[in-house]
Design a protein around this motif. Structure first.
Motif, PDB file in Angstrom:
ATOM      1  N   LYS A   1      -4.581  14.337   7.073  1.00  0.00           N
ATOM      2  CA  LYS A   1      -4.841  13.933   8.460  1.00  0.00           C
ATOM      3  C   LYS A   1      -5.299  15.126   9.291  1.00  0.00           C
ATOM      4  O   LYS A   1      -6.220  15.010  10.103  1.00  0.00           O
ATOM      5  CB  LYS A   1      -3.589  13.304   9.066  1.00  0.00           C
ATOM      6  CG  LYS A   1      -3.298  11.912   8.531  1.00  0.00           C
ATOM      7  CD  LYS A   1      -1.962  11.390   8.963  1.00  0.00           C
ATOM      8  CE  LYS A   1      -1.911  11.035  10.410  1.00  0.00           C
ATOM      9  NZ  LYS A   1      -0.649  10.371  10.790  1.00  0.00           N
TER      10      LYS A   1
ATOM     11  N   ASP B   1     -11.563   5.238  11.540  1.00  0.00           N
ATOM     12  CA  ASP B   1     -11.488   4.019  10.732  1.00  0.00           C
ATOM     13  C   ASP B   1     -11.105   4.340   9.291  1.00  0.00           C
ATOM     14  O   ASP B   1     -10.258   3.668   8.695  1.00  0.00           O
ATOM     15  CB  ASP B   1     -12.825   3.272  10.751  1.00  0.00           C
ATOM     16  CG  ASP B   1     -13.149   2.674  12.103  1.00  0.00           C
ATOM     17  OD1 ASP B   1     -12.241   2.597  12.967  1.00  0.00           O
ATOM     18  OD2 ASP B   1     -14.323   2.285  12.302  1.00  0.00           O
TER      19      ASP B   1
ATOM     20  N   SER C   1      -7.447   5.249   9.057  1.00  0.00           N
ATOM     21  CA  SER C   1      -6.614   4.059   9.189  1.00  0.00           C
ATOM     22  C   SER C   1      -6.542   3.294   7.867  1.00  0.00           C
ATOM     23  O   SER C   1      -5.453   2.889   7.430  1.00  0.00           O
ATOM     24  CB  SER C   1      -7.170   3.158  10.293  1.00  0.00           C
ATOM     25  OG  SER C   1      -6.448   1.963  10.360  1.00  0.00           O
ATOM     26  N   ILE C   2      -7.676   3.123   7.228  1.00  0.00           N
ATOM     27  CA  ILE C   2      -7.713   2.435   5.929  1.00  0.00           C
ATOM     28  C   ILE C   2      -6.929   3.235   4.902  1.00  0.00           C
ATOM     29  O   ILE C   2      -6.142   2.678   4.128  1.00  0.00           O
ATOM     30  CB  ILE C   2      -9.167   2.230   5.464  1.00  0.00           C
ATOM     31  CG1 ILE C   2      -9.863   1.230   6.387  1.00  0.00           C
ATOM     32  CG2 ILE C   2      -9.226   1.772   4.009  1.00  0.00           C
ATOM     33  CD1 ILE C   2     -11.363   1.173   6.220  1.00  0.00           C
TER      34      ILE C   2
ATOM     35  N   GLU D   1      -4.438   5.387   5.355  1.00  0.00           N
ATOM     36  CA  GLU D   1      -3.003   5.293   5.613  1.00  0.00           C
ATOM     37  C   GLU D   1      -2.452   3.935   5.181  1.00  0.00           C
ATOM     38  O   GLU D   1      -1.370   3.848   4.595  1.00  0.00           O
ATOM     39  CB  GLU D   1      -2.712   5.511   7.092  1.00  0.00           C
ATOM     40  CG  GLU D   1      -2.808   6.941   7.522  1.00  0.00           C
ATOM     41  CD  GLU D   1      -2.513   7.106   9.006  1.00  0.00           C
ATOM     42  OE1 GLU D   1      -2.900   6.225   9.810  1.00  0.00           O
ATOM     43  OE2 GLU D   1      -1.890   8.110   9.348  1.00  0.00           O
ATOM     44  N   THR D   2      -3.184   2.868   5.477  1.00  0.00           N
ATOM     45  CA  THR D   2      -2.749   1.515   5.098  1.00  0.00           C
ATOM     46  C   THR D   2      -2.601   1.389   3.595  1.00  0.00           C
ATOM     47  O   THR D   2      -1.617   0.858   3.083  1.00  0.00           O
ATOM     48  CB  THR D   2      -3.741   0.471   5.623  1.00  0.00           C
ATOM     49  OG1 THR D   2      -3.830   0.597   7.045  1.00  0.00           O
ATOM     50  CG2 THR D   2      -3.309  -0.929   5.258  1.00  0.00           C
ATOM     51  N   GLU D   3      -3.574   1.909   2.857  1.00  0.00           N
ATOM     52  CA  GLU D   3      -3.552   1.817   1.403  1.00  0.00           C
ATOM     53  C   GLU D   3      -2.415   2.645   0.810  1.00  0.00           C
ATOM     54  O   GLU D   3      -1.799   2.232  -0.168  1.00  0.00           O
ATOM     55  CB  GLU D   3      -4.889   2.261   0.811  1.00  0.00           C
ATOM     56  CG  GLU D   3      -6.023   1.302   1.070  1.00  0.00           C
ATOM     57  CD  GLU D   3      -5.785  -0.068   0.462  1.00  0.00           C
ATOM     58  OE1 GLU D   3      -5.323  -0.147  -0.704  1.00  0.00           O
ATOM     59  OE2 GLU D   3      -6.043  -1.067   1.147  1.00  0.00           O
TER      60      GLU D   3
ATOM     61  N   LYS E   1       0.449   3.276   2.163  1.00  0.00           N
ATOM     62  CA  LYS E   1       1.752   2.700   2.505  1.00  0.00           C
ATOM     63  C   LYS E   1       2.084   1.461   1.680  1.00  0.00           C
ATOM     64  O   LYS E   1       3.200   0.989   1.694  1.00  0.00           O
ATOM     65  CB  LYS E   1       1.802   2.373   4.000  1.00  0.00           C
ATOM     66  CG  LYS E   1       1.851   3.624   4.842  1.00  0.00           C
ATOM     67  CD  LYS E   1       1.873   3.311   6.311  1.00  0.00           C
ATOM     68  CE  LYS E   1       1.873   4.589   7.123  1.00  0.00           C
ATOM     69  NZ  LYS E   1       1.829   4.338   8.555  1.00  0.00           N
ATOM     70  N   GLN E   2       1.116   0.920   0.954  1.00  0.00           N
ATOM     71  CA  GLN E   2       1.365  -0.285   0.157  1.00  0.00           C
ATOM     72  C   GLN E   2       2.010   0.045  -1.155  1.00  0.00           C
ATOM     73  O   GLN E   2       1.904   1.039  -1.749  1.00  0.00           O
ATOM     74  CB  GLN E   2       0.058  -1.030  -0.097  1.00  0.00           C
ATOM     75  CG  GLN E   2      -0.489  -1.631   1.156  1.00  0.00           C
ATOM     76  CD  GLN E   2      -1.799  -2.392   0.906  1.00  0.00           C
ATOM     77  OE1 GLN E   2      -2.327  -2.414  -0.187  1.00  0.00           O
ATOM     78  NE2 GLN E   2      -2.289  -3.037   1.938  1.00  0.00           N
TER      79      GLN E   2
END
Length: 54
Positions: free
Chosen positions: A8, A43, A46-47, A49-51, A53-54
């Motif tokens: 980041k 963007d 964000s993608i 970080e989302t990936e 965290k899964q």
């Protein structure tokens, strides 16, 4: 500092920063390109970080 925080920081440091107090900067092509570039980085982060965290 964990790996995500390091990534980041690197992404943030690659953002294009312009002084908007200079007259006419906000209307310039360079400013508009920098805004689009920075939005793309946000963007992507964000993608990313989302990936992670899964």
């Amino acid at each position: 500092m964990n790996k995500l925080e390091q990534i980041k920081k690197k992404i943030f440091m690659s953002m294009k920063i312009m002084d908007t107090s200079i007259k006419g900067v906000k209307e310039s092509q360079d400013y508009l390109l920098a805004q689009a570039y920075n939005q793309g980085l946000r963007d992507a982060m964000s993608i990313f970080e989302t990936e992670l965290k899964q």
